[in-house]
Design a protein around this motif. Structure first.
Motif, mmCIF file in Angstrom:
data_model
loop_
_atom_site.group_PDB
_atom_site.id
_atom_site.type_symbol
_atom_site.label_atom_id
_atom_site.label_comp_id
_atom_site.label_asym_id
_atom_site.label_seq_id
_atom_site.Cartn_x
_atom_site.Cartn_y
_atom_site.Cartn_z
ATOM 1 N N GLY A 143 -46.751 -0.716 46.099
ATOM 2 C CA GLY A 143 -47.272 -0.240 47.367
ATOM 3 C C GLY A 143 -47.363 -1.358 48.392
ATOM 4 N N THR A 144 -48.478 -1.413 49.082
ATOM 5 C CA THR A 144 -48.754 -2.471 50.052
ATOM 6 C C THR A 144 -50.094 -3.106 49.714
ATOM 7 O OG1 THR A 144 -49.958 -0.991 51.541
ATOM 8 C CG2 THR A 144 -47.560 -1.154 51.841
ATOM 9 N N PRO A 145 -50.356 -4.326 50.184
ATOM 10 C CA PRO A 145 -51.681 -4.937 49.932
ATOM 11 C C PRO A 145 -52.816 -4.063 50.428
ATOM 12 C CG PRO A 145 -50.140 -6.586 50.742
ATOM 13 C CD PRO A 145 -49.443 -5.269 50.871
ATOM 14 N N GLU A 146 -52.610 -3.401 51.581
ATOM 15 C CA GLU A 146 -53.662 -2.548 52.124
ATOM 16 C C GLU A 146 -53.919 -1.338 51.219
ATOM 17 O OE1 GLU A 146 -51.833 -5.061 55.075
ATOM 18 O OE2 GLU A 146 -50.924 -3.504 53.786
ATOM 19 N N ALA A 147 -52.836 -0.763 50.695
ATOM 20 C CA ALA A 147 -52.988 0.390 49.805
ATOM 21 C C ALA A 147 -53.664 -0.015 48.501
ATOM 22 C CB ALA A 147 -51.624 1.023 49.526
ATOM 23 N N ARG A 148 -53.283 -1.167 47.966
ATOM 24 C CA ARG A 148 -53.913 -1.616 46.712
ATOM 25 C C ARG A 148 -55.407 -1.852 46.903
ATOM 26 N NH1 ARG A 148 -49.189 -4.726 46.607
ATOM 27 N NH2 ARG A 148 -50.308 -6.676 47.053
ATOM 28 N N TRP A 160 -67.785 -1.444 37.620
ATOM 29 C CA TRP A 160 -66.375 -1.828 37.500
ATOM 30 C C TRP A 160 -65.698 -1.727 38.850
ATOM 31 C CZ3 TRP A 160 -61.893 1.591 37.686
ATOM 32 C CH2 TRP A 160 -60.690 0.991 37.267
ATOM 33 N N ARG A 161 -64.936 -2.744 39.187
ATOM 34 C CA ARG A 161 -64.096 -2.697 40.390
ATOM 35 C C ARG A 161 -62.724 -3.233 40.027
ATOM 36 N NH1 ARG A 161 -64.778 -2.115 45.866
ATOM 37 N NH2 ARG A 161 -63.064 -2.936 47.134
ATOM 38 N N PRO A 162 -61.663 -2.437 40.200
ATOM 39 C CA PRO A 162 -60.326 -2.895 39.817
ATOM 40 C C PRO A 162 -59.887 -4.114 40.624
ATOM 41 C CG PRO A 162 -60.351 -0.529 40.278
ATOM 42 C CD PRO A 162 -61.653 -1.065 40.734
ATOM 43 N N ASP A 163 -59.076 -4.936 40.000
ATOM 44 C CA ASP A 163 -58.429 -6.042 40.690
ATOM 45 C C ASP A 163 -57.254 -5.470 41.482
ATOM 46 O OD1 ASP A 163 -56.932 -8.230 41.490
ATOM 47 O OD2 ASP A 163 -57.122 -9.290 39.574
ATOM 48 N N PRO A 164 -57.235 -5.604 42.816
ATOM 49 C CA PRO A 164 -56.123 -5.039 43.595
ATOM 50 C C PRO A 164 -54.749 -5.510 43.137
ATOM 51 C CG PRO A 164 -57.909 -5.697 45.055
ATOM 52 C CD PRO A 164 -58.265 -6.206 43.685
ATOM 53 N N ASP A 165 -54.685 -6.709 42.553
ATOM 54 C CA ASP A 165 -53.381 -7.209 42.083
ATOM 55 C C ASP A 165 -52.848 -6.411 40.903
ATOM 56 O OD1 ASP A 165 -53.342 -9.142 44.021
ATOM 57 O OD2 ASP A 165 -54.151 -10.714 42.722
ATOM 58 N N GLY A 166 -53.706 -5.624 40.260
ATOM 59 C CA GLY A 166 -53.274 -4.806 39.133
ATOM 60 C C GLY A 166 -53.073 -3.348 39.482
ATOM 61 N N VAL A 167 -53.118 -2.989 40.773
ATOM 62 C CA VAL A 167 -52.963 -1.597 41.206
ATOM 63 C C VAL A 167 -51.486 -1.300 41.477
ATOM 64 C CG1 VAL A 167 -53.528 0.096 42.986
ATOM 65 C CG2 VAL A 167 -55.295 -1.468 42.161
ATOM 66 N N LEU A 168 -50.995 -0.204 40.890
ATOM 67 C CA LEU A 168 -49.628 0.274 41.096
ATOM 68 C C LEU A 168 -49.664 1.751 41.462
ATOM 69 C CD1 LEU A 168 -47.986 -1.359 37.942
ATOM 70 C CD2 LEU A 168 -47.819 -2.201 40.298
ATOM 71 N N VAL A 326 -53.692 -1.855 35.970
ATOM 72 C CA VAL A 326 -53.258 -2.522 34.745
ATOM 73 C C VAL A 326 -53.691 -3.979 34.802
ATOM 74 C CG1 VAL A 326 -51.280 -0.962 34.606
ATOM 75 C CG2 VAL A 326 -50.998 -3.208 35.649
ATOM 76 N N PRO A 327 -53.771 -4.641 33.642
ATOM 77 C CA PRO A 327 -54.029 -6.078 33.670
ATOM 78 C C PRO A 327 -52.972 -6.757 34.548
ATOM 79 C CG PRO A 327 -54.193 -5.240 31.423
ATOM 80 C CD PRO A 327 -53.648 -4.123 32.262
ATOM 81 N N PRO A 328 -53.378 -7.626 35.455
ATOM 82 C CA PRO A 328 -52.390 -8.222 36.379
ATOM 83 C C PRO A 328 -51.179 -8.825 35.693
ATOM 84 C CG PRO A 328 -54.610 -8.706 37.133
ATOM 85 C CD PRO A 328 -54.750 -8.024 35.800
ATOM 86 N N ASP A 329 -51.361 -9.363 34.476
ATOM 87 C CA ASP A 329 -50.204 -9.956 33.800
ATOM 88 C C ASP A 329 -49.225 -8.905 33.269
ATOM 89 O OD1 ASP A 329 -51.698 -8.965 31.715
ATOM 90 O OD2 ASP A 329 -51.691 -10.805 30.531
ATOM 91 N N ALA A 333 -44.228 -5.433 34.245
ATOM 92 C CA ALA A 333 -43.649 -4.600 33.193
ATOM 93 C C ALA A 333 -43.876 -3.121 33.483
ATOM 94 C CB ALA A 333 -44.248 -4.975 31.839
ATOM 95 N N VAL A 334 -45.075 -2.762 33.939
ATOM 96 C CA VAL A 334 -45.348 -1.357 34.240
ATOM 97 C C VAL A 334 -44.591 -0.924 35.488
ATOM 98 C CG1 VAL A 334 -47.147 0.349 34.676
ATOM 99 C CG2 VAL A 334 -47.607 -1.546 33.115
ATOM 100 N N ALA A 335 -44.502 -1.808 36.488
ATOM 101 C CA ALA A 335 -43.733 -1.483 37.692
ATOM 102 C C ALA A 335 -42.272 -1.233 37.341
ATOM 103 C CB ALA A 335 -43.854 -2.611 38.709
ATOM 104 N N ALA A 336 -41.727 -2.007 36.409
ATOM 105 C CA ALA A 336 -40.349 -1.799 35.976
ATOM 106 C C ALA A 336 -40.186 -0.430 35.324
ATOM 107 C CB ALA A 336 -39.931 -2.910 35.018
ATOM 108 N N ALA A 337 -41.190 -0.006 34.543
ATOM 109 C CA ALA A 337 -41.134 1.325 33.921
ATOM 110 C C ALA A 337 -41.182 2.421 34.979
ATOM 111 C CB ALA A 337 -42.287 1.481 32.935
#
Length: 471
Positions: A143-148, A160-168, A326-329, A333-337
């Motif tokens: 997506g975009t940084p704003e959307a994440r 709990w607050r998700p890490d935006p870097d792990g949002v897809l 997802v975990p940022p690391d 891999a998930v984006a590729a899927a």
């Protein structure tokens, strides 16, 4: 038992499935009617047993029949239009001759009063030619940084607050589940699931070539000891679980169960796909602690959790976006899927969804739907009060799990309901594995108008009562 002589050898199993689908659509095959065993079907048609299996599998895939191990294959109570398309609109039932349309308690799409009026203003800016040109381009999985950032805020809970870097992003939540599992499990791998699970996960597993392993549940949800035992038998590649407002039972795990399950998950090192598509109905302001508010399992095992959510239930099914946290690391891999599966979100839908999040429209819809679900739960409690604890639900949920009286089987009750123009989902749709499907039905409360829902629940109670008393 259904018998029909098509005659001759047919090597195209889909053509044979089409003809059976036509018999179902035209009423020649009625809801609840049993198809022959596959061997008998193959013998009468002069086809191979494997071809008969593919015919039955195709009918199951289309949602036309349900199979119960040891009991047979039965025509579903609510069936698609000719051609086997998935049910999208309420179909006419057997009461059509009397002018009564089916009350569909299989579908479960919540809608708030004035929903379209709330949604329209955010779409107007997207129709400007310069904005529309950009909105019609493909959207990346990230997506975009704003959307994440917007999604991280939308999904946050008190604990709990998700890490935006792990949002897809994916096209919808079902695709988000598929992408998560595809990134975690190779063909032939084993995935633990609750013994009653979201039906489309079974279809996803077939398409990905993975095996679902049913795990025992109790009144608190998935049992941690069942997870450990299954992993000892043969390692699990992943776990799919619904800790909050489990579909179909409405169970939300308490704090102690979540803590113990998280401990076992961490000890085993099993990645988790956590489905939170209905969690928005849990109102944190009414909760006594974060567990009561539906705090995710991901808060306890963030390094292993893949959280799935989306806009379809919060907003509307027609224009939706699926979310993955997802975990940022693991994001790449998930984006590729997502990319390889063709499961990317449309940029127009993504832009519209983020505007609805940012201008408060989603929050207003969520508040309205919480009130709507509570009203419908009160109807349920009143109309089915005599069945007590056999009707399992939650004040926040849009569905209920009804363990039927002993005189009823799920398939015959489903067929009896269809005769009265009411579509319900039998327990076999949710059951995983070879064990006998429970004699229970799920009642979806969200889609029918309240007056129709009230009448339908009253009718279902009368049907159940007649079977129980023998009158």
């Amino acid at each position: 038992m259904y018998e029909n002589g098509y005659g001759g050898f047919m090597d195209d199993y889909r053509r044979l499935a089409d003809r059976i689908a036509d018999d179902i659509a035209t009423g020649r095959l009625r809801p609840g009617e049993r198809l022959p065993p596959q061997r008998a079907f193959a013998r009468r048609r002069g086809i191979a047993g494997s071809t008969a299996g593919r015919v039955y599998g195709e009918l199951v895939r289309r949602g036309l029949v349900v199979g119960e191990v040891g009991r047979g294959t039965f025509v579903r109570a609510a069936h698609p239009a000719p051609g086997g398309r998935a049910l999208a609109e309420p179909a006419l039932g057997s009461t059509a001759a009397r002018g009564g349309a089916t009350v569909n308690l299989e579908l479960n799409y919540p809608s708030a009063p004035g929903q379209s009026e709330l949604l329209a203003p955010a779409l107007a800016p997207l129709l400007r030619p310069d904005v529309l040109t950009e909105a019609l381009r493909p959207a990346p999985a990230a997506g975009t940084p704003e959307a994440r950032s917007a999604v991280a805020g939308l999904l946050a809970t008190p604990g709990w607050r998700p890490d935006p870097d792990g949002v897809l992003f994916a096209g919808n939540a079902r695709q988000a589940i598929a992408a998560s599992l595809a990134s975690l499990v190779r063909p032939g791998g084993r995935v633990g699931v609750e013994a009653l699970t979201y039906p489309l996960v079974k279809e996803i597993a077939v398409r990905l070539g993975i095996t679902l392993v049913p795990l025992a549940m109790d009144r608190d949800g998935l049992r941690p000891d069942a997870l450990a035992a299954a992993h000892r038998t043969a390692p699990l590649s992943a776990l799919y679980v619904q800790p909050t407002l489990h579909n179909p039972t409405s169970v939300t795990m308490g704090e102690e169960r979540k803590r113990e399950l998280a401990r076992v998950i961490r000890e085993l090192g099993v990645p988790v796909v956590e489905d939170r598509i209905w969690s928005f109905l849990m109102d944190a302001t009414d909760a006594t602690d974060t567990a009561d508010a539906g705090e995710p399992l991901a808060a306890r095992v963030p390094e292993l959790a893949h959280v799935v959510d989306g806009l379809s239930k919060r907003v509307a099914p027609g224009l939706t976006v699926g979310f993955l946290v997802v975990p940022p690391d693991r994001a790449e891999a998930v984006a590729a899927a997502v990319r390889s599966g063709g499961w990317s979100a449309g940029r127009f839908a993504l832009e519209a969804g983020m505007r609805w999040v940012e201008d408060g429209t989603v929050a207003r819809l969520v508040a309205a739907k919480r009130l709507d679900a509570a009203r419908r739960q009160r109807l349920l409690a009143r109309e089915l009060a005599e069945f007590g604890g056999a009707v399992r639900s939650d004040p926040y949920a849009y569905y209920a799990w009804w363990e039927l009286p002993a005189s009823w089987r799920a398939d015959t009750f489903t067929a009896a309901a269809a005769v009265h123009g009411i579509a319900v989902t039998p327990g076999s749709a949710f059951a995983v594995g070879p064990q006998r499907a429970p004699d229970a039905v799920r009642l979806g409360l969200a889609s029918a108008p309240e007056a129709d829902l009230e009448r339908a629940l009253r009718t279902l109670a009368a049907i159940a009562r007649r079977g129980r008393t023998g009158r």
